[in-house]
Design an enzyme around this catalytic site. Structure first.
Site, PDB file in Angstrom:
ATOM      1  N   GLY A 155      10.592  35.113 -22.757  1.00  0.00           N
ATOM      2  CA  GLY A 155       9.971  35.572 -24.006  1.00  0.00           C
ATOM      3  C   GLY A 155       9.553  37.025 -23.848  1.00  0.00           C
ATOM      4  O   GLY A 155      10.173  37.786 -23.100  1.00  0.00           O
ATOM      5  N   ARG A 156       8.497  37.390 -24.563  1.00  0.00           N
ATOM      6  CA  ARG A 156       8.034  38.788 -24.503  1.00  0.00           C
ATOM      7  C   ARG A 156       7.690  39.186 -23.068  1.00  0.00           C
ATOM      8  O   ARG A 156       8.176  40.205 -22.555  1.00  0.00           O
ATOM      9  CB  ARG A 156       6.792  38.969 -25.400  1.00  0.00           C
ATOM     10  CG  ARG A 156       7.078  38.984 -26.879  1.00  0.00           C
ATOM     11  CD  ARG A 156       5.788  38.965 -27.666  1.00  0.00           C
ATOM     12  NE  ARG A 156       5.093  37.707 -27.466  1.00  0.00           N
ATOM     13  CZ  ARG A 156       5.023  36.720 -28.372  1.00  0.00           C
ATOM     14  NH1 ARG A 156       5.565  36.884 -29.552  1.00  0.00           N
ATOM     15  NH2 ARG A 156       4.413  35.587 -28.100  1.00  0.00           N
ATOM     16  N   ILE A 157       6.848  38.393 -22.392  1.00  0.00           N
ATOM     17  CA  ILE A 157       6.397  38.762 -21.044  1.00  0.00           C
ATOM     18  C   ILE A 157       7.526  38.593 -20.033  1.00  0.00           C
ATOM     19  O   ILE A 157       7.756  39.466 -19.187  1.00  0.00           O
ATOM     20  CB  ILE A 157       5.153  37.939 -20.641  1.00  0.00           C
ATOM     21  CG1 ILE A 157       3.978  38.279 -21.569  1.00  0.00           C
ATOM     22  CG2 ILE A 157       4.764  38.196 -19.185  1.00  0.00           C
ATOM     23  CD1 ILE A 157       2.767  37.374 -21.418  1.00  0.00           C
ATOM     24  N   ARG A 178      14.720  28.226 -24.108  1.00  0.00           N
ATOM     25  CA  ARG A 178      15.295  27.193 -24.977  1.00  0.00           C
ATOM     26  C   ARG A 178      16.460  27.729 -25.792  1.00  0.00           C
ATOM     27  O   ARG A 178      17.200  26.973 -26.396  1.00  0.00           O
ATOM     28  CB  ARG A 178      14.198  26.623 -25.886  1.00  0.00           C
ATOM     29  CG  ARG A 178      13.160  25.837 -25.079  1.00  0.00           C
ATOM     30  CD  ARG A 178      12.006  25.419 -25.927  1.00  0.00           C
ATOM     31  NE  ARG A 178      11.312  26.581 -26.495  1.00  0.00           N
ATOM     32  CZ  ARG A 178      10.141  26.530 -27.131  1.00  0.00           C
ATOM     33  NH1 ARG A 178       9.535  25.367 -27.286  1.00  0.00           N
ATOM     34  NH2 ARG A 178       9.583  27.623 -27.609  1.00  0.00           N
ATOM     35  N   ALA A 235       1.664  32.588 -15.898  1.00  0.00           N
ATOM     36  CA  ALA A 235       1.657  31.935 -17.218  1.00  0.00           C
ATOM     37  C   ALA A 235       0.395  31.095 -17.401  1.00  0.00           C
ATOM     38  O   ALA A 235      -0.642  31.594 -17.832  1.00  0.00           O
ATOM     39  CB  ALA A 235       2.919  31.105 -17.374  1.00  0.00           C
ATOM     40  N   ARG A 236       0.482  29.844 -17.063  1.00  0.00           N
ATOM     41  CA  ARG A 236      -0.663  28.940 -17.069  1.00  0.00           C
ATOM     42  C   ARG A 236      -0.546  28.055 -15.837  1.00  0.00           C
ATOM     43  O   ARG A 236       0.551  27.600 -15.489  1.00  0.00           O
ATOM     44  CB  ARG A 236      -0.683  28.069 -18.334  1.00  0.00           C
ATOM     45  CG  ARG A 236      -1.130  28.801 -19.608  1.00  0.00           C
ATOM     46  CD  ARG A 236      -2.611  29.172 -19.570  1.00  0.00           C
ATOM     47  NE  ARG A 236      -3.037  29.902 -20.763  1.00  0.00           N
ATOM     48  CZ  ARG A 236      -3.135  31.231 -20.845  1.00  0.00           C
ATOM     49  NH1 ARG A 236      -2.833  31.990 -19.804  1.00  0.00           N
ATOM     50  NH2 ARG A 236      -3.558  31.810 -21.953  1.00  0.00           N
ATOM     51  N   GLU A 265      -8.330  25.790 -13.310  1.00  0.00           N
ATOM     52  CA  GLU A 265      -9.064  27.040 -13.353  1.00  0.00           C
ATOM     53  C   GLU A 265     -10.483  26.861 -13.907  1.00  0.00           C
ATOM     54  O   GLU A 265     -10.631  26.137 -14.894  1.00  0.00           O
ATOM     55  CB  GLU A 265      -8.265  27.972 -14.277  1.00  0.00           C
ATOM     56  CG  GLU A 265      -8.403  29.417 -13.981  1.00  0.00           C
ATOM     57  CD  GLU A 265      -7.352  30.227 -14.742  1.00  0.00           C
ATOM     58  OE1 GLU A 265      -6.144  29.955 -14.576  1.00  0.00           O
ATOM     59  OE2 GLU A 265      -7.741  31.118 -15.486  1.00  0.00           O
ATOM     60  N   HIS A 283      -6.969  35.577 -12.554  1.00  0.00           N
ATOM     61  CA  HIS A 283      -6.473  35.665 -13.943  1.00  0.00           C
ATOM     62  C   HIS A 283      -6.665  37.088 -14.505  1.00  0.00           C
ATOM     63  O   HIS A 283      -7.355  37.293 -15.502  1.00  0.00           O
ATOM     64  CB  HIS A 283      -7.181  34.616 -14.829  1.00  0.00           C
ATOM     65  CG  HIS A 283      -6.362  34.219 -16.012  1.00  0.00           C
ATOM     66  ND1 HIS A 283      -6.268  32.932 -16.477  1.00  0.00           N
ATOM     67  CD2 HIS A 283      -5.570  34.946 -16.837  1.00  0.00           C
ATOM     68  CE1 HIS A 283      -5.480  32.884 -17.531  1.00  0.00           C
ATOM     69  NE2 HIS A 283      -5.034  34.106 -17.768  1.00  0.00           N
ATOM     70  N   GLY A 285      -4.215  39.075 -15.615  1.00  0.00           N
ATOM     71  CA  GLY A 285      -3.051  39.507 -16.412  1.00  0.00           C
ATOM     72  C   GLY A 285      -3.318  40.623 -17.402  1.00  0.00           C
ATOM     73  O   GLY A 285      -2.608  41.626 -17.422  1.00  0.00           O
TER      74      GLY A 285
HETATM   75  P1  NAP Z   1       6.676  34.010 -25.736  1.00  0.00           P
HETATM   76  O1  NAP Z   1       7.159  35.347 -26.179  1.00  0.00           O
HETATM   77  O2  NAP Z   1       6.469  32.950 -26.748  1.00  0.00           O
HETATM   78  O3  NAP Z   1       7.682  33.502 -24.599  1.00  0.00           O
HETATM   79  C1  NAP Z   1       7.708  32.227 -24.093  1.00  0.00           C
HETATM   80  C2  NAP Z   1       9.094  31.910 -23.563  1.00  0.00           C
HETATM   81  O4  NAP Z   1       9.071  30.623 -22.968  1.00  0.00           O
HETATM   82  C3  NAP Z   1      10.206  31.894 -24.589  1.00  0.00           C
HETATM   83  O5  NAP Z   1      11.323  32.537 -24.038  1.00  0.00           O
HETATM   84  C4  NAP Z   1      10.504  30.412 -24.765  1.00  0.00           C
HETATM   85  O6  NAP Z   1      11.872  30.156 -25.053  1.00  0.00           O
HETATM   86  C5  NAP Z   1      10.215  29.903 -23.401  1.00  0.00           C
HETATM   87  N1  NAP Z   1       9.899  28.478 -23.391  1.00  0.00           N
HETATM   88  C6  NAP Z   1       8.956  27.828 -24.093  1.00  0.00           C
HETATM   89  N2  NAP Z   1       8.970  26.520 -23.788  1.00  0.00           N
HETATM   90  C7  NAP Z   1       9.947  26.346 -22.879  1.00  0.00           C
HETATM   91  C8  NAP Z   1      10.445  25.219 -22.193  1.00  0.00           C
HETATM   92  N3  NAP Z   1       9.944  24.016 -22.404  1.00  0.00           N
HETATM   93  N4  NAP Z   1      11.447  25.407 -21.316  1.00  0.00           N
HETATM   94  C9  NAP Z   1      11.960  26.634 -21.111  1.00  0.00           C
HETATM   95  N5  NAP Z   1      11.526  27.757 -21.738  1.00  0.00           N
HETATM   96  C10 NAP Z   1      10.541  27.592 -22.618  1.00  0.00           C
HETATM   97  O7  NAP Z   1       5.285  34.155 -24.989  1.00  0.00           O
HETATM   98  P2  NAP Z   1       4.738  35.404 -24.144  1.00  0.00           P
HETATM   99  O8  NAP Z   1       4.015  36.353 -25.029  1.00  0.00           O
HETATM  100  O9  NAP Z   1       5.835  35.916 -23.276  1.00  0.00           O
HETATM  101  O10 NAP Z   1       3.612  34.667 -23.261  1.00  0.00           O
HETATM  102  C11 NAP Z   1       3.959  33.612 -22.382  1.00  0.00           C
HETATM  103  C12 NAP Z   1       2.714  32.955 -21.827  1.00  0.00           C
HETATM  104  O11 NAP Z   1       2.122  33.785 -20.844  1.00  0.00           O
HETATM  105  C13 NAP Z   1       1.575  32.723 -22.821  1.00  0.00           C
HETATM  106  O12 NAP Z   1       1.777  31.562 -23.614  1.00  0.00           O
HETATM  107  C14 NAP Z   1       0.355  32.641 -21.938  1.00  0.00           C
HETATM  108  O13 NAP Z   1       0.057  31.302 -21.609  1.00  0.00           O
HETATM  109  C15 NAP Z   1       0.777  33.398 -20.674  1.00  0.00           C
HETATM  110  N6  NAP Z   1      -0.036  34.615 -20.487  1.00  0.00           N
HETATM  111  C16 NAP Z   1      -0.748  34.773 -19.342  1.00  0.00           C
HETATM  112  C17 NAP Z   1      -1.521  35.910 -19.156  1.00  0.00           C
HETATM  113  C18 NAP Z   1      -2.357  36.141 -17.937  1.00  0.00           C
HETATM  114  O14 NAP Z   1      -3.419  36.769 -18.039  1.00  0.00           O
HETATM  115  N7  NAP Z   1      -1.932  35.697 -16.760  1.00  0.00           N
HETATM  116  C19 NAP Z   1      -1.556  36.909 -20.149  1.00  0.00           C
HETATM  117  C20 NAP Z   1      -0.799  36.714 -21.288  1.00  0.00           C
HETATM  118  C21 NAP Z   1      -0.043  35.564 -21.463  1.00  0.00           C
HETATM  119  P3  NAP Z   1      12.494  30.312 -26.538  1.00  0.00           P
HETATM  120  O15 NAP Z   1      12.205  31.717 -26.968  1.00  0.00           O
HETATM  121  O16 NAP Z   1      13.933  30.086 -26.346  1.00  0.00           O
HETATM  122  O17 NAP Z   1      11.788  29.317 -27.384  1.00  0.00           O
END
Ligand code: NAP
Length: 316
Positions: A155-157, A178, A235-236, A265, A283, A285
Site C-alpha cells: 500500500g502507501r507505506i 490483494r 505495521a501492527r 503493546e 512505536h 513510526g
Molecule cells: P494501505 O495504503 O491501505 O496499504 C495496505 C496494504 O495492505 C495494501 O496494499 C493492501 O492490499 C494490503 N493488504 C491488506 N490486507 C491484506 C491481506 N489480507 N493480505 C495481503 N495484503 C493485504 O495502508 P498504509 O497507509 O500503507 O498503512 C498500513 C498500515 O501501517 C496501517 O494500517 C497501520 O496499521 C500501519 N502503520 C504503522 C505505523 C507505525 O507507527 N509503526 C504508522 C502508520 C501506519 P490491496 O491494496 O491490494 O487491498
C-alpha cells in the site's frame, strides 16, 4: 458541538483545535478506559481517538443512541475501532492516510539497517565499556545493498519502503497484496506469502492490522525464511505471531528482527528483550513533530467537515 481529543497534541494542533472547536483535550497519555470511551460517545458530538482506544462492538452496544457522530481517528490504522459497529450506531469513522507514509517508511529502513548491521547490539557494546577495538571479524552483519526485499502489503507505506530500497539500495523487490500494483519501479507480485518469505533476505510487514491479517506471519512463514533473513514489522504487532517469532529468533531460524510494534503493546515480553538479535523501538513510526502536526491537522480537517455537515475527506 463539543469535541473531545483523547491525547495531548502538538502545540500547533492544540492551538487550532481551541480556535476552531469547543474542545476538551484529555491530559492522560495512556489509552482510554472503557468508561471514558462510553462517556465520550455519550457526551461529545465529535471525538478524536487514537491508537489503543478500543472502540469495539461492546463499547458501542453500551451507548444506545450516541451523541457522537464522528470518530476522527488520529492515525491511519483503525484496527482498534469496529467500523461496522460504529456505522450501525450512526457514527462515522475517519483516519489520516498519507500524512504518515514517509515517516513510517523511514522507520522501516532504520530497522532494516539496524537489524542487518547489528546496530543495537553494537551500541550496547560501546555503552558497556567492553569494546576492545576494531578487528576484521568483529560483529559481522548482513550486507543490505543489492539484497532481496519482500513487502507484505504494497500500500502507501509498503510502496514507500520498496521505493527507498529499490532506488537507495538497489534491492530486488517482491510483494504480496490483494491486487496488482502499478509502481514506478520493478517489483514482482508473488502468489503467496510463504513462497515470498523463502525467497527474500528482508521480509517487511506493512499490512493493516485486524482480524483478516492477525498472525499472517505465523510459524510456517517464519520457518520458510532463510536463517540469514531478517523480519521487520512496522505495521501492527498482531500481524506477527509474537510467540512464534521469539521461538524462531531463539532457535536461529532467522538472523534477526526489527520491531516497531508488538502483539500486546505496550507489553514487550522479557524473552524478546533478552534477545540480542532483535531491534526494539517504541512505536516510533510517525514520531516527528512535523508528521504528528500533519496528522493532527488532517484529523481536524475531517472534524471541521463533520462540524459543517459535510462529508469528512478521509472516511474509513
Ligand atoms: P494501505 O495504503 O491501505 O496499504 C495496505 C496494504 O495492505 C495494501 O496494499 C493492501 O492490499 C494490503 N493488504 C491488506 N490486507 C491484506 C491481506 N489480507 N493480505 C495481503 N495484503 C493485504 O495502508 P498504509 O497507509 O500503507 O498503512 C498500513 C498500515 O501501517 C496501517 O494500517 C497501520 O496499521 C500501519 N502503520 C504503522 C505505523 C507505525 O507507527 N509503526 C504508522 C502508520 C501506519 P490491496 O491494496 O491490494 O487491498
Amino acid at each position: 458541538m463539543k469535541l473531545l481529543i483523547t491525547r495531548p497534541m502538538t502545540a500547533a494542533v492544540e492551538a487550532r483545535a481551541r480556535a476552531e472547536f469547543d474542545v476538551d483535550i484529555r491530559a492522560d497519555t495512556r489509552v482510554m478506559s472503557r468508561q471514558e470511551m462510553t462517556a465520550a460517545l455519550r457526551d461529545y458530538d465529535l471525538v478524536m481517538p487514537t491508537l489503543g482506544d478500543t472502540f469495539d462492538a461492546s463499547v458501542f452496544a453500551e451507548v444506545a443512541n450516541p451523541r457522537c457522530k464522528l470518530l476522527a481517528n488520529f492515525g491511519v490504522g483503525i484496527n482498534h475501532i469496529d467500523v461496522a459497529a460504529a456505522h450501525a450506531h450512526g457514527v462515522q469513522v475517519s483516519n489520516t492516510p498519507g500524512a504518515v507514509t514517509d515517516a513510517t517508511a523511514d522507520i522501516a529502513l532504520t530497522l532494516i539497517l539496524m537489524s542487518a548491521r547489528r546496530a543495537g547490539a553494537g551500541e550496547r557494546l560501546v555503552r558497556s565499556g567492553d569494546w576492545s577495538g576494531w578487528h576484521p571479524t568483529q560483529m559481522l552483519g548482513q550486507h543490505v545493498t543489492g539484497k532481496k526485499l519482500g513487502v507484505v502489503g504494497m500500500g502507501r507505506i509498503g510502496a514507500a519502503i520498496a521505493r527507498r530500497c529499490h532506488f537507495g539500495f538497489g534491492m530486488q523487490v517482491s510483494y504480496i497484496a490483494r491486487s496488482d500494483k502499478d509502481l514506478d519501479f520493478a517489483a514482482v507480485r508473488m502468489p503467496d506469502l510463504t513462497q515470498m518469505a523463502a525467497a527474500v533476505d528482508f521480509l517487511v510487514v506493512a499490512v493493516p492490522g485486524g482480524a483478516e491479517t492477525r498472525h499472517l506471519v505465523d510459524t510456517a512463514v517464519l520457518a520458510a525464511m532463510q536463517p540469514t533473513a531478517h523480519l521487520v514489522n512496522i505495521a501492527r504487532g498482531e500481524v506477527v505471531d509474537q510467540a512464534a517469532l521469539i521461538a524462531a529468533l531463539q532457535a536461529g531460524g532467522i538472523a534477526g528482527a526489527g520491531l516497531d510494534v508488538y502483539e500486546f503493546e505496550p507489553e514487550v515480553p522479557q524473552a524478546l528483550r533478552d534477545l540480542d538479535n532483535v531491534t526494539l523501538l517504541p512505536h516510533l513510526g510517525t514520531a516527528t513533530e512535523e508528521v504528528r502536526s500533519a496528522m493532527g491537522h488532517m484529523a481536524l480537517d475531517n472534524l471541521a467537515a463533520g462540524l459543517a455537515g459535510d462529508t469528512p475527506p478521509n472516511l474509513a
